[in-house]
Design an enzyme around this catalytic site. Sequence first.
Site, mmCIF file in Angstrom:
data_model
loop_
_atom_site.group_PDB
_atom_site.id
_atom_site.type_symbol
_atom_site.label_atom_id
_atom_site.label_comp_id
_atom_site.label_asym_id
_atom_site.label_seq_id
_atom_site.Cartn_x
_atom_site.Cartn_y
_atom_site.Cartn_z
ATOM 1 N N LYS A 70 0.894 -1.294 -0.060
ATOM 2 C CA LYS A 70 0.006 -0.151 0.114
ATOM 3 C C LYS A 70 0.853 1.416 -0.030
ATOM 4 O O LYS A 70 2.124 1.251 0.320
ATOM 5 C CB LYS A 70 -0.994 -0.139 1.303
ATOM 6 C CG LYS A 70 -1.835 -1.197 1.161
ATOM 7 C CD LYS A 70 -2.890 -1.435 -0.216
ATOM 8 C CE LYS A 70 -3.825 -2.258 -0.116
ATOM 9 N NZ LYS A 70 -3.198 -3.826 -0.343
HETATM 10 C C1 LIG Z 1 -9.759 -3.057 -1.818
HETATM 11 C C2 LIG Z 1 -9.123 -3.904 -0.506
HETATM 12 N N1 LIG Z 1 -9.920 -3.975 0.605
HETATM 13 C C3 LIG Z 1 -9.296 -4.756 1.354
HETATM 14 C C4 LIG Z 1 -7.856 -5.235 1.439
HETATM 15 C C5 LIG Z 1 -7.579 -5.981 2.615
HETATM 16 O O1 LIG Z 1 -6.606 -5.159 3.356
HETATM 17 P P1 LIG Z 1 -5.358 -5.999 4.353
HETATM 18 O O2 LIG Z 1 -4.600 -6.640 3.410
HETATM 19 O O3 LIG Z 1 -4.807 -4.947 5.036
HETATM 20 O O4 LIG Z 1 -6.329 -6.931 5.207
HETATM 21 C C6 LIG Z 1 -7.379 -4.843 0.502
HETATM 22 C C7 LIG Z 1 -5.897 -5.439 0.380
HETATM 23 O O5 LIG Z 1 -5.215 -5.548 -0.665
HETATM 24 C C8 LIG Z 1 -7.859 -4.160 -0.555
HETATM 25 O O6 LIG Z 1 -7.060 -3.898 -1.736
#
Ligand SMILES: Cc1ncc(COP(=O)(O)O)c(C=O)c1O
Length: 395
Positions: free
Chosen positions: A206
């Site tokens: 990110k």
């Molecule tokens: C659009 C979206 N939602 C949720 C997530 C979930 O994030 P995390 O990996 O921090 O749990 C991601 C991760 O890539 C994402 O791109």
Amino acid sequence: MPPYVKISVGRQSLGDGESESTMSNYLPFTRPTIDEQTIESVAEVLRSGWITTGPKVEQFEQGLCDYLGGERRVRAFLHATGALEEALVMAGIQPGDEVIVPAMTFAATANVVVRLGAKPVLVDVDLKSRSLLLDQTAAVLTSRTRAIMPVHLNGLAVDLDGVYALAKQHRLRVVEDAAQAIGTLYKGRKLGSFGDIVVFSFHANKNLTTIEGGAVSVASAEEAQMLEILRFHGITKFADGTMDVTRAASKHNMTDVAAAVGLGQLKHLDEFNRKRRQLAHRYFELLGDEQLGVVPARGDEGHSWHMFTLLPHYNGGCPDRKTLRERMHQRGIGLGIHYQALNQFTLYRNMGYAEGRFPNAERIGRETVTLPLFPAMVMSDVERVCEALAACLKN
Ligand SMILES: Cc1ncc(COP(=O)(O)O)c(C=O)c1O
């Protein structure tokens, strides 16, 4: 000494199966940038004797709150997936409720709805912005609809005026999935500085990373307190050292080690996002005539350019994505896939979302590639990618 030390992601999973080649000039689609000061601050946390949730997490939450203008309450989580799930619990989502989710997103957005026994009601997205289509959103509302989850995919803000107008009219909660959009502006205001419930991710790829991590931004102290209970065993602590447990909640607390990384990253976030915008502009200069493929929506200066995606024109010389990725890989360039449509997965197909229901999301799912874009890149890297694309799509 370069301003940032590149930390090679090596063979770590970036969530889409990409792994880096050992080629020395290999250009992956993303790579975190972490400075020496941040590395030192992690070592300090490790030496301090307090390594899980503690003062660094508090500082990181305050830092995020300040970054978002100081008006909101921000609570850190172990990852955005847990944050999204608990945000829905806090919003009162119950088994049998319906929650609107775009068919083009990372699986976590819809999975958390399913995990609560609720139903994700999928809608198609616009081909270029990849944002959920508001007319379809309005069309699928029922008496069971409780919430809308707009996803600010690739760092581009969704049309929030439209989403919030619909939500107000139908008394729905809005859980913004801003996993990919820390630092994005909507009409000049940072996402998470306003709105109902806004969730960020700090996963390794990110715009701001804590290795793994997430955060929720809400308006009220009551909701922030509920998030604290939901992220840590349902516990409320009292001044005399005792506690009460009011619900069988799960455990999603961020560690101080992760928060130290986040604090180091936060200092550079605007500069990182500025660099991402410059690189994206160069991609538009080289690809904007759409000779090689359909380029994404440009957005405005508020776009944080988490990812730059393309729908390449496959042809006789290069029939499909697999071939293109292999050829690019041989030239030392990694292309990501973000994402397949949700109904291209067994879980959602088995819920009755047959192929053909979401033509734009499904086309993106079949064709999309993610081009390299991360702050440590230089303009000549963009030129190298575009030249390689032209050559690989030809033969
Ligand atoms: C659009 C979206 N939602 C949720 C997530 C979930 O994030 P995390 O990996 O921090 O749990 C991601 C991760 O890539 C994402 O791109």
